[in-house]
Design a protein around this motif. Structure first.
Motif, PDB file in Angstrom:
ATOM      1  N   PRO A  93       0.822  -1.206   0.000  1.00 12.00           N
ATOM      2  CA  PRO A  93       0.000   0.000   0.000  1.00 12.00           C
ATOM      3  C   PRO A  93       0.857   1.257   0.000  1.00 12.00           C
ATOM      4  O   PRO A  93       1.899   1.324   0.646  1.00 12.00           O
ATOM      5  CB  PRO A  93      -0.801  -0.125   1.306  1.00 12.00           C
ATOM      6  N   VAL A  94       0.421   2.254  -0.779  1.00 15.58           N
ATOM      7  CA  VAL A  94       1.117   3.536  -0.816  1.00 15.58           C
ATOM      8  C   VAL A  94       0.749   4.326   0.434  1.00 15.58           C
ATOM      9  O   VAL A  94      -0.422   4.568   0.698  1.00 15.58           O
ATOM     10  CB  VAL A  94       0.747   4.335  -2.082  1.00 15.58           C
ATOM     11  N   ILE A  95       1.746   4.712   1.206  1.00 13.14           N
ATOM     12  CA  ILE A  95       1.507   5.453   2.445  1.00 13.14           C
ATOM     13  C   ILE A  95       2.151   6.824   2.308  1.00 13.14           C
ATOM     14  O   ILE A  95       3.350   6.927   2.015  1.00 13.14           O
ATOM     15  CB  ILE A  95       2.089   4.717   3.664  1.00 13.14           C
ATOM     16  N   GLU A  96       1.374   7.853   2.499  1.00 12.66           N
ATOM     17  CA  GLU A  96       1.872   9.227   2.479  1.00 12.66           C
ATOM     18  C   GLU A  96       1.645   9.818   3.869  1.00 12.66           C
ATOM     19  O   GLU A  96       0.513  10.029   4.279  1.00 12.66           O
ATOM     20  CB  GLU A  96       1.140  10.064   1.420  1.00 12.66           C
ATOM     21  N   ASP A  97       2.735  10.061   4.604  1.00 12.91           N
ATOM     22  CA  ASP A  97       2.562  10.569   5.970  1.00 12.91           C
ATOM     23  C   ASP A  97       3.903  11.074   6.491  1.00 12.91           C
ATOM     24  O   ASP A  97       4.966  10.735   5.961  1.00 12.91           O
ATOM     25  CB  ASP A  97       2.033   9.453   6.875  1.00 12.91           C
ATOM     26  N   VAL A  98       3.841  11.897   7.523  1.00 10.36           N
ATOM     27  CA  VAL A  98       5.022  12.375   8.227  1.00 10.36           C
ATOM     28  C   VAL A  98       4.982  11.819   9.645  1.00 10.36           C
ATOM     29  O   VAL A  98       3.962  11.928  10.326  1.00 10.36           O
ATOM     30  CB  VAL A  98       5.082  13.915   8.277  1.00 10.36           C
ATOM     31  N   VAL A  99       6.059  11.205  10.087  1.00 14.59           N
ATOM     32  CA  VAL A  99       6.153  10.646  11.430  1.00 14.59           C
ATOM     33  C   VAL A  99       7.317  11.331  12.142  1.00 14.59           C
ATOM     34  O   VAL A  99       8.453  11.275  11.678  1.00 14.59           O
ATOM     35  CB  VAL A  99       6.383   9.120  11.398  1.00 14.59           C
ATOM     36  N   ARG A 100       7.014  11.969  13.259  1.00 10.45           N
ATOM     37  CA  ARG A 100       8.059  12.639  14.039  1.00 10.45           C
ATOM     38  C   ARG A 100       8.335  11.824  15.291  1.00 10.45           C
ATOM     39  O   ARG A 100       7.413  11.454  16.014  1.00 10.45           O
ATOM     40  CB  ARG A 100       7.627  14.049  14.427  1.00 10.45           C
ATOM     41  N   LEU A 101       9.621  11.540  15.525  1.00 10.01           N
ATOM     42  CA  LEU A 101       9.995  10.813  16.734  1.00 10.01           C
ATOM     43  C   LEU A 101      11.118  11.552  17.446  1.00 10.01           C
ATOM     44  O   LEU A 101      11.933  12.235  16.825  1.00 10.01           O
ATOM     45  CB  LEU A 101      10.412   9.374  16.413  1.00 10.01           C
ATOM     46  N   SER A 102      11.136  11.417  18.757  1.00 10.98           N
ATOM     47  CA  SER A 102      12.238  11.956  19.551  1.00 10.98           C
ATOM     48  C   SER A 102      12.984  10.788  20.170  1.00 10.98           C
ATOM     49  O   SER A 102      12.389   9.768  20.516  1.00 10.98           O
ATOM     50  CB  SER A 102      11.717  12.902  20.643  1.00 10.98           C
TER      51      SER A 102
END
Length: 312
Positions: A93-102
């Motif tokens: 599946p095509v996933i378009e997203d931004v994931v922010r991690l610290s």
């Protein structure tokens, strides 16, 4: 309140989904490419349709009400269906997203960065933002999907699970050992200075092992950055209490009293339950787990070679 009879708008549900992920109207608006006024209007319309409040303001942003959580479940299913339609049966599946991690400096460099790079090769639409920080898990994680902390955290409205472990050991540079008598017992350590974190600025209780296990060693060079610990130790400032997986990459560092000084530390992942259901976040977590398993021997101070001979 009585549920309204009209059907919720799919567009409004997707707007709610983005607000739930970011915790703020402004960030949701940036992600969706619309203004925050439109976000507010769509949320209000959805609340009228659903017959009640979906969001409640908190110190960290917007939180879902019980009705909002019901709507979020529907929105997540809707997003999944749309992603399946956008993908061919032969591909992921095509996933378009931004994931922010610290995460801590070392984890960010040696685990999160390579994990994000490999994930991006399979899912070019996923953008991973890595924020380096050494602190306790925050209670309000608006704008932050994943936290990596050292030590088991005490969290509310979130899930926490252990990713893996690493070991702290005591190291000295070859040049330092030429200029000083190498310590052969724990008592000998009082004749040397310690390179480690600044005690007064340390926010993570588990990392205060320098004071608990080496109380009689005086400080030499201290810093909030673990890379500074490594370089100060290499420069001969004293004995550095360092992650073994970092020190093993430096051939001019020698481990001191390995049987007596070996402190195991745990990496924990923290995220909200609704955040973990996002396909992109789940993909990032999965890649972090894989990377941790691949690095396990090095993280735990194995005598085997590091994954790469290149210096960071």
């Amino acid at each position: 309140m009585k549920m309204a009879s009209s059907r919720p708008s799919a567009d409004d549900l997707l707007v709610l989904l983005e607000v739930a992920r970011s915790g703020r109207f402004n960030r949701a608006a940036e992600t969706l490419g619309i203004n925050h006024v439109t976000i507010s209007r769509r949320i209000s319309a959805l609340e009228r349709t659903m017959g009640g409040k979906l969001l409640a303001r908190s110190n960290g942003g917007w939180e879902l009400t019980p009705l909002g959580k019901r709507a979020l479940t529907a929105a997540e299913r809707l997003e999944g269906v749309l992603q399946e339609l956008e993908s061919s049966p032969e591909t992921e599946p095509v996933i378009e997203d931004v994931v922010r991690l610290s995460a801590t400096d070392a984890f960010s460099t040696f685990v999160a960065a390579p994990a994000a790079a490999r994930l991006h090769q399979r899912h070019p639409g996923i953008s991973v933002e890595i924020v380096s920080t050494t602190r306790r898990a925050v209670q309000h994680r608006s704008g932050l999907e994943i936290e990596i902390v050292v030590g088991e955290p005490q969290v509310v409205r979130a899930e926490a699970f252990r990713l893996g472990s690493y070991v702290l050991g005591l190291f000295a540079s070859t040049d330092y050992l030429r200029r000083h008598d190498p310590p052969t017992t724990l008592d000998d350590l009082t004749l040397h200075r310690l390179v480690y974190f600044i005690s007064s600025m340390l926010q993570v209780d588990d990392l205060d092992v320098g004071r608990r296990y080496l109380p009689d060693m005086r400080d030499s060079v201290t810093s909030t950055n673990v890379f500074a610990h490594v370089e100060a130790t290499r420069a001969g400032a004293g004995l550095g209490l360092l992650p073994t997986f970092m020190a093993a990459r430096r051939h001019d560092l020698i481990r001191i009293l390995p049987n007596e000084i070996a402190m195991q530390m745990d990496y924990w992942l923290v995220a909200r339950s609704d955040t973990l259901r996002r396909p992109a976040v789940a993909a990032v977590v999965r890649e972090l787990r894989i990377t941790m398993r691949q690095m396990e021997d090095v993280l735990l101070g194995s005598d085997g070679p590091p994954p790469s001979s290149e210096e960071p």
